[in-house]
Design a protein around this motif. Structure first.
Motif, PDB file in Angstrom:
ATOM      1  N   GLN A   1       0.534  -1.231   0.078  1.00 59.60           N
ATOM      2  CA  GLN A   1       0.090   0.086  -0.243  1.00 59.60           C
ATOM      3  C   GLN A   1       0.503   1.540  -0.231  1.00 59.60           C
ATOM      4  OE1 GLN A   1      -3.464   0.445  -0.574  1.00 59.60           O
ATOM      5  NE2 GLN A   1      -3.947  -1.518   0.021  1.00 59.60           N
ATOM      6  N   ALA A   2       1.798   1.347   0.984  1.00 57.37           N
ATOM      7  CA  ALA A   2       2.536   2.383   1.191  1.00 57.37           C
ATOM      8  C   ALA A   2       3.386   2.840  -0.449  1.00 57.37           C
ATOM      9  CB  ALA A   2       3.670   2.200   1.675  1.00 57.37           C
ATOM     10  N   GLN A   3       3.579   1.515  -1.170  1.00 59.93           N
ATOM     11  CA  GLN A   3       3.795   1.842  -3.019  1.00 59.93           C
ATOM     12  C   GLN A   3       3.011   2.554  -3.616  1.00 59.93           C
ATOM     13  OE1 GLN A   3       7.008   1.688  -3.184  1.00 59.93           O
ATOM     14  NE2 GLN A   3       7.407   1.392  -1.390  1.00 59.93           N
ATOM     15  N   GLY A   4       1.833   2.267  -3.343  1.00 55.60           N
ATOM     16  CA  GLY A   4       0.639   2.574  -4.463  1.00 55.60           C
ATOM     17  C   GLY A   4       0.275   1.569  -4.835  1.00 55.60           C
ATOM     18  N   CYS A   5       0.579  -0.281  -4.400  1.00 47.97           N
ATOM     19  CA  CYS A   5      -0.493  -1.077  -5.266  1.00 47.97           C
ATOM     20  C   CYS A   5      -1.535  -1.429  -3.788  1.00 47.97           C
ATOM     21  CB  CYS A   5       0.808  -2.513  -4.828  1.00 47.97           C
ATOM     22  SG  CYS A   5       0.302  -4.096  -5.149  1.00 47.97           S
ATOM     23  N   ASN A   6      -2.679  -1.693  -4.784  1.00 43.18           N
ATOM     24  CA  ASN A   6      -3.376  -2.179  -3.833  1.00 43.18           C
ATOM     25  C   ASN A   6      -3.815  -3.162  -2.962  1.00 43.18           C
ATOM     26  OD1 ASN A   6      -6.335  -1.349  -2.252  1.00 43.18           O
ATOM     27  ND2 ASN A   6      -7.194  -0.604  -3.809  1.00 43.18           N
ATOM     28  N   ALA A   7      -3.106  -3.681  -2.825  1.00 43.82           N
ATOM     29  CA  ALA A   7      -3.183  -5.135  -2.333  1.00 43.82           C
ATOM     30  C   ALA A   7      -4.319  -5.450  -1.384  1.00 43.82           C
ATOM     31  CB  ALA A   7      -1.516  -5.020  -1.563  1.00 43.82           C
ATOM     32  N   MET A   8      -4.150  -6.472  -0.673  1.00 43.58           N
ATOM     33  CA  MET A   8      -5.147  -7.156   0.239  1.00 43.58           C
ATOM     34  C   MET A   8      -5.071  -8.139   0.488  1.00 43.58           C
ATOM     35  SD  MET A   8      -9.373  -6.948  -0.603  1.00 43.58           S
ATOM     36  CE  MET A   8     -10.176  -5.601  -0.362  1.00 43.58           C
ATOM     37  N   GLY A   9      -4.746  -8.850   1.488  1.00 41.19           N
ATOM     38  CA  GLY A   9      -4.289 -10.007   1.920  1.00 41.19           C
ATOM     39  C   GLY A   9      -5.049 -11.222   2.539  1.00 41.19           C
ATOM     40  N   PHE A  10      -4.902 -12.402   2.255  1.00 42.34           N
ATOM     41  CA  PHE A  10      -5.903 -13.111   1.912  1.00 42.34           C
ATOM     42  C   PHE A  10      -4.980 -14.642   3.275  1.00 42.34           C
ATOM     43  CE2 PHE A  10      -8.092 -11.305  -1.242  1.00 42.34           C
ATOM     44  CZ  PHE A  10      -8.598 -10.854  -0.584  1.00 42.34           C
ATOM     45  N   CYS A  11      -6.360 -15.765   3.481  1.00 42.36           N
ATOM     46  CA  CYS A  11      -5.364 -16.660   3.575  1.00 42.36           C
ATOM     47  C   CYS A  11      -6.885 -17.541   2.520  1.00 42.36           C
ATOM     48  CB  CYS A  11      -5.573 -17.237   5.064  1.00 42.36           C
ATOM     49  SG  CYS A  11      -7.112 -17.819   5.751  1.00 42.36           S
ATOM     50  N   GLY A  12      -6.270 -18.767   2.092  1.00 39.64           N
ATOM     51  CA  GLY A  12      -7.671 -19.822   1.536  1.00 39.64           C
ATOM     52  C   GLY A  12      -9.047 -19.438   1.677  1.00 39.64           C
ATOM     53  N   ALA A  13      -9.178 -19.006   3.810  1.00 36.13           N
ATOM     54  CA  ALA A  13     -10.972 -18.911   3.525  1.00 36.13           C
ATOM     55  C   ALA A  13     -11.252 -17.718   2.956  1.00 36.13           C
ATOM     56  CB  ALA A  13     -10.670 -18.944   5.392  1.00 36.13           C
ATOM     57  N   ASP A  14     -10.388 -16.559   3.259  1.00 35.75           N
ATOM     58  CA  ASP A  14     -10.964 -15.798   2.822  1.00 35.75           C
ATOM     59  C   ASP A  14     -11.318 -15.677   1.600  1.00 35.75           C
ATOM     60  OD1 ASP A  14     -10.153 -13.707   4.999  1.00 35.75           O
ATOM     61  OD2 ASP A  14      -7.935 -14.245   3.972  1.00 35.75           O
ATOM     62  N   GLY A  15     -13.387 -15.043   1.853  1.00 39.21           N
ATOM     63  CA  GLY A  15     -13.571 -15.453   0.076  1.00 39.21           C
ATOM     64  C   GLY A  15     -13.795 -16.583  -0.356  1.00 39.21           C
ATOM     65  N   ASN A  16     -13.180 -17.805   0.484  1.00 41.68           N
ATOM     66  CA  ASN A  16     -13.703 -19.425   0.181  1.00 41.68           C
ATOM     67  C   ASN A  16     -12.559 -19.420  -1.404  1.00 41.68           C
ATOM     68  OD1 ASN A  16     -13.834 -22.394   0.175  1.00 41.68           O
ATOM     69  ND2 ASN A  16     -16.034 -21.605  -1.293  1.00 41.68           N
ATOM     70  N   MET A  17     -11.536 -18.842  -1.306  1.00 45.37           N
ATOM     71  CA  MET A  17     -10.145 -18.879  -3.076  1.00 45.37           C
ATOM     72  C   MET A  17      -9.518 -19.322  -2.355  1.00 45.37           C
ATOM     73  SD  MET A  17     -10.166 -14.365  -3.557  1.00 45.37           S
ATOM     74  CE  MET A  17      -9.721 -14.430  -1.816  1.00 45.37           C
ATOM     75  N   LEU A  18      -9.488 -20.283  -1.894  1.00 42.89           N
ATOM     76  CA  LEU A  18      -8.018 -21.891  -1.746  1.00 42.89           C
ATOM     77  C   LEU A  18      -9.056 -22.550  -0.672  1.00 42.89           C
ATOM     78  CD1 LEU A  18      -4.936 -19.991  -1.590  1.00 42.89           C
ATOM     79  CD2 LEU A  18      -5.749 -20.229  -3.342  1.00 42.89           C
ATOM     80  N   ARG A  19      -9.386 -23.470  -1.048  1.00 39.25           N
ATOM     81  CA  ARG A  19     -10.260 -24.394  -1.096  1.00 39.25           C
ATOM     82  C   ARG A  19      -9.511 -25.891  -0.697  1.00 39.25           C
ATOM     83  NH1 ARG A  19     -14.514 -28.053  -1.699  1.00 39.25           N
ATOM     84  NH2 ARG A  19     -14.978 -26.924  -3.106  1.00 39.25           N
ATOM     85  N   ALA A  20      -9.072 -26.201   0.279  1.00 38.67           N
ATOM     86  CA  ALA A  20      -8.030 -27.276   0.479  1.00 38.67           C
ATOM     87  C   ALA A  20      -8.736 -29.058   1.385  1.00 38.67           C
ATOM     88  CB  ALA A  20      -6.578 -27.376   0.986  1.00 38.67           C
ATOM     89  N   VAL A  21      -8.161 -30.184   1.077  1.00 37.86           N
ATOM     90  CA  VAL A  21      -8.821 -31.209   1.640  1.00 37.86           C
ATOM     91  C   VAL A  21      -7.037 -31.676   2.563  1.00 37.86           C
ATOM     92  CG1 VAL A  21      -8.741 -33.785   1.090  1.00 37.86           C
ATOM     93  CG2 VAL A  21     -10.068 -31.624  -0.233  1.00 37.86           C
ATOM     94  N   LYS A  22      -8.042 -32.208   4.013  1.00 39.04           N
ATOM     95  CA  LYS A  22      -7.215 -31.820   4.526  1.00 39.04           C
ATOM     96  C   LYS A  22      -6.399 -34.078   4.201  1.00 39.04           C
ATOM     97  CE  LYS A  22      -5.966 -33.315   9.915  1.00 39.04           C
ATOM     98  NZ  LYS A  22      -5.816 -34.962   9.268  1.00 39.04           N
ATOM     99  N   ARG A  23      -5.089 -33.021   4.393  1.00 38.26           N
ATOM    100  CA  ARG A  23      -3.710 -34.696   3.865  1.00 38.26           C
ATOM    101  C   ARG A  23      -4.370 -36.195   4.577  1.00 38.26           C
ATOM    102  NH1 ARG A  23       1.733 -32.703   3.011  1.00 38.26           N
ATOM    103  NH2 ARG A  23       1.686 -32.295   1.956  1.00 38.26           N
ATOM    104  N   PRO A  24      -4.913 -37.042   4.215  1.00 43.44           N
ATOM    105  CA  PRO A  24      -5.422 -38.377   4.378  1.00 43.44           C
ATOM    106  C   PRO A  24      -4.246 -38.671   4.928  1.00 43.44           C
ATOM    107  CG  PRO A  24      -5.805 -38.133   2.415  1.00 43.44           C
ATOM    108  CD  PRO A  24      -4.506 -37.340   2.261  1.00 43.44           C
ATOM    109  N   VAL A  25      -4.259 -39.461   6.259  1.00 38.47           N
ATOM    110  CA  VAL A  25      -3.986 -40.398   6.963  1.00 38.47           C
ATOM    111  C   VAL A  25      -3.096 -41.336   6.391  1.00 38.47           C
ATOM    112  CG1 VAL A  25      -3.125 -41.174   9.582  1.00 38.47           C
ATOM    113  CG2 VAL A  25      -4.046 -38.948   9.292  1.00 38.47           C
ATOM    114  N   ALA A  26      -1.884 -41.599   5.970  1.00 38.79           N
ATOM    115  CA  ALA A  26      -1.320 -43.025   5.502  1.00 38.79           C
ATOM    116  C   ALA A  26       0.028 -43.330   6.808  1.00 38.79           C
ATOM    117  CB  ALA A  26      -1.027 -42.698   3.919  1.00 38.79           C
ATOM    118  N   SER A  27       1.391 -43.661   6.311  1.00 34.46           N
ATOM    119  CA  SER A  27       2.073 -43.767   6.746  1.00 34.46           C
ATOM    120  C   SER A  27       2.527 -42.460   7.395  1.00 34.46           C
ATOM    121  CB  SER A  27       3.870 -44.599   5.786  1.00 34.46           C
ATOM    122  OG  SER A  27       3.597 -43.791   4.886  1.00 34.46           O
TER     123      SER A  27
END
Lengths: 261, 261
Positions: free
Chosen positions: A87-113
């Motif tokens: 933002q200080a450089q004039g770039c209109n950034a927005m910070g996210f994790c994948g939950a925000d707006g459901n933008m990155l939905r993952a699957v918990k890694r199955p337990v194998a070995s």
């Protein structure tokens, strides 16, 4: 052309490098996405909080306390400082994790070995490309930390390289997209001792032979395999480059090693 | 009608209350914003990290380490868990601090007799109402943590009640807006010992007399003064209510004490 940039942790750890990088990133023309790794903050925080870190086959196990530390570090301190810096450089950034707006939905890694704990795996189909496109239309630059969710309320720790690759693949289905992997090396070198031996272009048809020749350093192999996998899935090019060379790309040129179909 | 909801820290601290609250919040009709306080996480983290907390006249001083803890706790763990919880309820939430999209730009509090450290003050004019409106149009529910920025790269700790009020005031300049302040009490009571003595409506012309009568508990005075200040600046109504009563509002009714012009 959309540009997805991945910045590795060791650039984030150095405030001077990070500021320079953010200034260059802000200059990149066109819609863009930044994906950042974690750096040392999570490890340091775990030490200060006496939360033992379990490594299995070189990979960190994410127990409940480690997840909390990862979310606080990556999605909290690092993500918000990167956004404030952009933002200080004039770039209109927005910070996210994948939950925000459901933008990155993952699957918990199955337990194998191995039980990796609260770790998520993500495929391009579960990147919410429509919403990312709408944010581009608003002039927003999304900045993703390496945290996703499962859609049922659980946050998950996810590899930042994977997030960058699946995001670039998903974007490439609707618009031309390139991926820049920025770290602390110049790119792919013919001779790892000689920084002048940079290979500037590798085409996919050359990759098998180059790999077989043993020229490419072993640590670089998975990076290049993943890069060519992204290209097969539609990403126009993948550059492996030093973070300090991003300015060349911002000025319309190339830097590091560019991989293409 | 846009609804801005502030949820206080002691609701956030109880996972069962929080889940119930998020379920009710998700049911609220129309565009909405959630602003959350911090809860005990930051205090606990400061203790575990041996970061001494300095209080002056009942207010916490935000030194560099305390800011880091606040950002990690509020904008990191709490914000992202609230968002993941809302996503699980089908509410398309996005979690923000004020740096994100430059939505809440504050000014570092000037050092007078007390140096509050990295604390920011914000006015309605520095709420980026155009971007918040555009997010509403995309069906997004913004969730703000109590962290702002100065526009020059510095994150700032900011009072969550203030953020809720200035956001509601800013929104009310473009659309009708109400503010719900949710905490662990029923509302304004005539007799603080008797939860049945709830005052259901206070109109602004009644406020001076009620205040003079000494009926309103002293701890409630600044809350009500701020609420009426928001109403003077355009907010349609301010409700002071128990978090558990939000379901009544979600069903189209009222709850707690409603303040209006």
């Amino acid at each position: 052309m959309v540009t997805v940039v991945k910045i590795s942790g060791n650039v984030i750890d150095n405030p001077v490098f990070l500021q320079a990088f953010l200034r260059d990133f802000a200059l990149l023309p066109g819609p863009k996405v930044l994906v950042h790794g974690g750096g040392k903050l999570a490890t340091q925080l775990a030490e200060r909080l006496d939360v033992p870190q379990t490594m299995v086959e070189g990979r960190r196990i994410t127990d409940a306390e480690t997840l909390k530390i990862a979310v606080m570090s990556y999605a909290g301190w690092i993500n918000k400082n990167v956004v404030a810096g952009l933002q200080a450089q004039g770039c209109n950034a927005m910070g996210f994790c994948g939950a925000d707006g459901n933008m990155l939905r993952a699957v918990k890694r199955p337990v194998a070995s191995i039980d990796y704990g609260w770790v998520g795996d993500i495929v391009p189909e579960n990147v919410h490309i429509q919403l990312i496109s709408q944010l581009f239309e608003l002039g927003i630059t999304p900045v993703f930390s390496a945290i996703t969710h499962d859609g049922a309320g659980q946050l998950l720790n996810t590899n930042a390289d994977t997030i960058a690759a699946v995001t670039a693949i998903a974007i490439s289905r609707v618009r031309p997209c390139r991926l820049l992997l920025c770290f602390e090396k110049k790119g792919v070198l013919r001779d790892v001792e000689n920084p002048e031996s940079l290979i500037s272009v590798i085409r996919s048809e050359e990759w098998a032979a180059l790999k077989a020749s043993g020229v490419v350093h072993s640590g670089m192999l998975p990076k290049l395999d993943n890069a060519f996998a992204a290209i097969v899935q539609g990403v126009q090019s993948v550059s492996i480059m030093h973070a300090a060379d991003l300015v060349a790309v911002a000025n319309g040129g190339n830097a590091g090693t560019i991989l293409m179909a």
